[in-house]
Design a protein around this motif. Sequence first.
Motif, PDB file in Angstrom:
ATOM      1  N   ALA A  69       0.799  -1.101   0.022  1.00  0.00           N
ATOM      2  CA  ALA A  69      -0.138  -0.004  -0.093  1.00  0.00           C
ATOM      3  C   ALA A  69       0.796   1.164   0.050  1.00  0.00           C
ATOM      4  O   ALA A  69       1.884   1.086   0.367  1.00  0.00           O
ATOM      5  N   SER A  70       0.284   2.255  -0.360  1.00  0.00           N
ATOM      6  CA  SER A  70       1.170   3.552  -0.561  1.00  0.00           C
ATOM      7  C   SER A  70       1.481   4.030   1.069  1.00  0.00           C
ATOM      8  O   SER A  70       0.827   3.592   2.015  1.00  0.00           O
ATOM      9  N   LYS A  71       2.657   4.921   0.909  1.00  0.00           N
ATOM     10  CA  LYS A  71       3.193   5.384   2.243  1.00  0.00           C
ATOM     11  C   LYS A  71       2.113   5.859   2.817  1.00  0.00           C
ATOM     12  O   LYS A  71       2.118   6.219   4.169  1.00  0.00           O
ATOM     13  N   LYS A  72       1.419   7.160   2.414  1.00  0.00           N
ATOM     14  CA  LYS A  72       0.479   7.760   3.154  1.00  0.00           C
ATOM     15  C   LYS A  72      -0.639   7.088   3.706  1.00  0.00           C
ATOM     16  O   LYS A  72      -0.864   6.986   5.028  1.00  0.00           O
ATOM     17  N   MET A  73      -1.105   5.851   2.946  1.00  0.00           N
ATOM     18  CA  MET A  73      -2.123   5.198   3.607  1.00  0.00           C
ATOM     19  C   MET A  73      -1.514   4.299   4.610  1.00  0.00           C
ATOM     20  O   MET A  73      -2.297   4.085   5.816  1.00  0.00           O
ATOM     21  N   THR A  74      -0.470   3.785   4.682  1.00  0.00           N
ATOM     22  CA  THR A  74       0.405   2.982   5.607  1.00  0.00           C
ATOM     23  C   THR A  74       0.293   3.854   6.861  1.00  0.00           C
ATOM     24  O   THR A  74       0.090   3.395   7.893  1.00  0.00           O
ATOM     25  N   THR A  75       0.923   4.934   6.712  1.00  0.00           N
ATOM     26  CA  THR A  75       0.984   5.771   8.083  1.00  0.00           C
ATOM     27  C   THR A  75      -0.397   6.185   8.587  1.00  0.00           C
ATOM     28  O   THR A  75      -0.313   6.256   9.852  1.00  0.00           O
ATOM     29  N   ILE A  76      -1.227   6.457   7.997  1.00  0.00           N
ATOM     30  CA  ILE A  76      -2.680   6.879   8.461  1.00  0.00           C
ATOM     31  C   ILE A  76      -3.189   5.610   9.244  1.00  0.00           C
ATOM     32  O   ILE A  76      -3.570   5.564  10.339  1.00  0.00           O
ATOM     33  N   ILE A  77      -3.166   4.386   8.648  1.00  0.00           N
ATOM     34  CA  ILE A  77      -3.656   3.301   8.948  1.00  0.00           C
ATOM     35  C   ILE A  77      -2.891   2.737  10.385  1.00  0.00           C
ATOM     36  O   ILE A  77      -3.225   2.526  11.318  1.00  0.00           O
ATOM     37  N   ASP A  78      -1.603   2.817  10.162  1.00  0.00           N
ATOM     38  CA  ASP A  78      -0.733   2.332  11.340  1.00  0.00           C
ATOM     39  C   ASP A  78      -0.809   3.154  12.286  1.00  0.00           C
ATOM     40  O   ASP A  78      -0.864   2.910  13.612  1.00  0.00           O
ATOM     41  N   LEU A 275      -9.585   1.815   4.572  1.00  0.00           N
ATOM     42  CA  LEU A 275      -9.460   2.133   5.860  1.00  0.00           C
ATOM     43  C   LEU A 275     -10.480   1.440   6.728  1.00  0.00           C
ATOM     44  O   LEU A 275     -10.221   0.727   7.974  1.00  0.00           O
ATOM     45  N   THR A 276     -11.789   1.320   6.161  1.00  0.00           N
ATOM     46  CA  THR A 276     -13.081   0.597   6.627  1.00  0.00           C
ATOM     47  C   THR A 276     -12.628  -0.865   6.764  1.00  0.00           C
ATOM     48  O   THR A 276     -12.790  -1.282   7.827  1.00  0.00           O
ATOM     49  N   TRP A 277     -12.017  -1.299   5.833  1.00  0.00           N
ATOM     50  CA  TRP A 277     -12.241  -2.679   5.638  1.00  0.00           C
ATOM     51  C   TRP A 277     -10.611  -3.314   6.268  1.00  0.00           C
ATOM     52  O   TRP A 277     -10.729  -4.396   6.936  1.00  0.00           O
ATOM     53  N   SER A 278      -9.885  -2.600   6.628  1.00  0.00           N
ATOM     54  CA  SER A 278      -8.654  -2.881   7.164  1.00  0.00           C
ATOM     55  C   SER A 278      -8.461  -2.710   8.628  1.00  0.00           C
ATOM     56  O   SER A 278      -7.333  -3.055   9.345  1.00  0.00           O
ATOM     57  N   GLY A 279      -9.709  -2.476   9.556  1.00  0.00           N
ATOM     58  CA  GLY A 279      -9.584  -2.463  11.013  1.00  0.00           C
ATOM     59  C   GLY A 279      -9.699  -4.084  11.613  1.00  0.00           C
ATOM     60  O   GLY A 279     -10.742  -4.490  12.067  1.00  0.00           O
ATOM     61  N   LEU A 280      -8.574  -4.716  11.443  1.00  0.00           N
ATOM     62  CA  LEU A 280      -8.377  -6.034  11.932  1.00  0.00           C
ATOM     63  C   LEU A 280      -8.363  -5.760  13.366  1.00  0.00           C
ATOM     64  O   LEU A 280      -7.641  -5.004  13.972  1.00  0.00           O
ATOM     65  N   ARG A 281      -8.662  -6.860  14.158  1.00  0.00           N
ATOM     66  CA  ARG A 281      -8.550  -7.218  15.593  1.00  0.00           C
ATOM     67  C   ARG A 281      -7.422  -8.124  15.951  1.00  0.00           C
ATOM     68  O   ARG A 281      -7.530  -9.100  15.145  1.00  0.00           O
ATOM     69  N   GLY A 282      -6.847  -8.082  16.981  1.00  0.00           N
ATOM     70  CA  GLY A 282      -5.836  -8.891  17.429  1.00  0.00           C
ATOM     71  C   GLY A 282      -5.469  -9.036  18.741  1.00  0.00           C
ATOM     72  O   GLY A 282      -6.463  -9.267  19.627  1.00  0.00           O
ATOM     73  N   ALA A 283      -4.239  -9.172  18.954  1.00  0.00           N
ATOM     74  CA  ALA A 283      -3.755  -9.345  20.241  1.00  0.00           C
ATOM     75  C   ALA A 283      -4.408  -8.430  21.395  1.00  0.00           C
ATOM     76  O   ALA A 283      -4.513  -8.873  22.589  1.00  0.00           O
ATOM     77  N   VAL A 284      -4.416  -7.236  21.084  1.00  0.00           N
ATOM     78  CA  VAL A 284      -4.899  -6.069  21.974  1.00  0.00           C
ATOM     79  C   VAL A 284      -6.303  -6.668  22.486  1.00  0.00           C
ATOM     80  O   VAL A 284      -6.571  -6.476  23.794  1.00  0.00           O
TER      81      VAL A 284
END
Length: 629
Positions: A69-78, A275-284
């Motif tokens: 994914a683009s760096k901008k998109m990665t920064t926002i989601i991360d 952004l909507t679809w990449s809201g994964l849940r995990g260890a937290v």
Amino acid sequence: MDVHQIKRCLGQMVLLAGPGVLISTFWIGSLLKLTFPYNWDWKTSLLLGALLGATDPVAVVALLKELGASKKMTTIIDGESLMNDGVSVVVFQLFLKMVMGSTSDWSFIIKFLAQNSFGAVGIGVAFGIASVFWLRFVFNDIVVQITVTLSVSYFAYYTAQEWAEVSGILTVMTLGMFFAAFARTAFKGDSQQSLHHFWEMVAYIANTLVFILSGVIIAEGDFSSRKISYEGTSWGFLFLLYLHVQLSRCVMVGVLYPLLRRFGYGLDWKESIILTWSGLRGAVSLSLALSVKQSSGNSYISSETGTRFLFFTGGIVFLTLVVNGSTTQFLLHLLRMDTLTATKKRILEYTKFEMMNTAFKAFENLGDDEELGSADWHTVIGHIPSLKNLQGEQVNPHDGCEAGNVDPTNIMDIRIRFLNGVQAAYWEMLDDGRITKGTANVLMQSVDEALDLVSTESLCDWRGLKPCVHFPKYYKFLQSRIIPRKLVSYLIVERLESACYVSSAFLRAHRIARHQLHGFLGNSHIASIVINESELEGEEAKQFLEDVRHSFPQVLSVLRTRQVTHYVLDHLNGYIKNLEKVGLLQGKEVCHLHDAVQSDLKKLLRNPPLLKLPNANDLITTNPLLRPL
């Protein structure tokens, strides 16, 4: 994450992590209360909503890196995932206290949120300042540097969570952002890579342990008792809860979309879908569910409720990782966000031809082996599939871009590549000792700012350096013979040294980047445009160094002495390592010589050569008014 991009996207991150978490929590909690038949009160429903609001940064980052994914998109989601975790944990702790019998009036809620938010930020900044100061005394010792980051992180969390009773997650998040902003150059070269790999391994081990522990507890509590997992309705409500979670994410992004478009880099409709679809849940989320399970078995939270919390959380984590995680690449392809632009395709094809030429030169340089003889080129290239099927002739990716007919996308792409080359040169100069850590931070910040403007302006990274580099008019007055020259040089040397470091590093980095660009693209018109912009950018830096050379040559001499001394010591280090590698030096001899060189290098960095303060005789002899005395 890049520091400058974090600053630009900070507004979007705060929106998604602040109001976004609250919207998601209340939406999920409301749907749980209205559709689930478990007779949970509002506090319990909102507790599960807050628990499921925490997205997993590790899973999200791994997914985005894999999909390119683009760096901008990665920064926002991360960034949103990290801040989302901190806020979600605070909201979760609030509702857990309320469920466990604490007061729920507005004064308590406001006090709790303010204390956890501002208190955590304050503690994180305090530990950040202390650790950055501590790292200044650590010299080329990666083990100590890793130990400092590890111990400070856990001690900051423990101090905030147990002693100050504020959010430990927000404290560590603030500490990490402080490190990124002010300790960016504290780790150089191999140390930076080692630190990165260490924390990646720590995150992997911690996530693995959380998932294994959660799986064991779920299996023991659910499947062995056959109370919840074997109920068909429980599985049906799990899938219904998954739909509620996805719907809450859609509502959150939809409500905030008008603001997200205007903050930072903006957000278009395609990026909002990802952004909507990449809201994964995990260890937290699993960790919070485990804490609820541990707190259950009393009059406030029954054991069955604790088990249901863990069952639903584990199910949601599994579904988001499997369904969302596996289909995000398809979604990126469907939205055409994973395709290469025409410019990138041309550069990729051009690079393959360059790789072929480089491979052939390497083959020629080997020549005939004295023992084994020669090899056949066609046989060798047959074992390199990546260089097969090159069709046609090598064509410059920007041929046909004649004057007055330059595609703005092409020139923007070349400017980005050029500035990335400039920033890489700064890192190399930092490793070589040509610039200090403070100077490197300033230089890299200027490149980050210029990267944001490549689509609308020519190269402008010098603009961010102008406040640090200027030759005031009163310096000219100080050149008069009334004031002793040596005294003037001593009084202004520190300011001039910093400015000379910046100017010389800027000119050298641009010269290296121009050489690399010309070697890669040749004399194409678009490359000439960017090279001319670079040369124009360096005019003021050249003029400044000329002024210093004419007025205060001692300053340049001192800086050059530092650089050459650092280079010689680094060369000696490499020479000692090479002697060890070929077996001419042994362990104790290597340690003795290496320690001696490292000691000299440490002295150079901590006590660099300085202009000496002139003595009284010099002042008298150089001043025309005092000389007759």
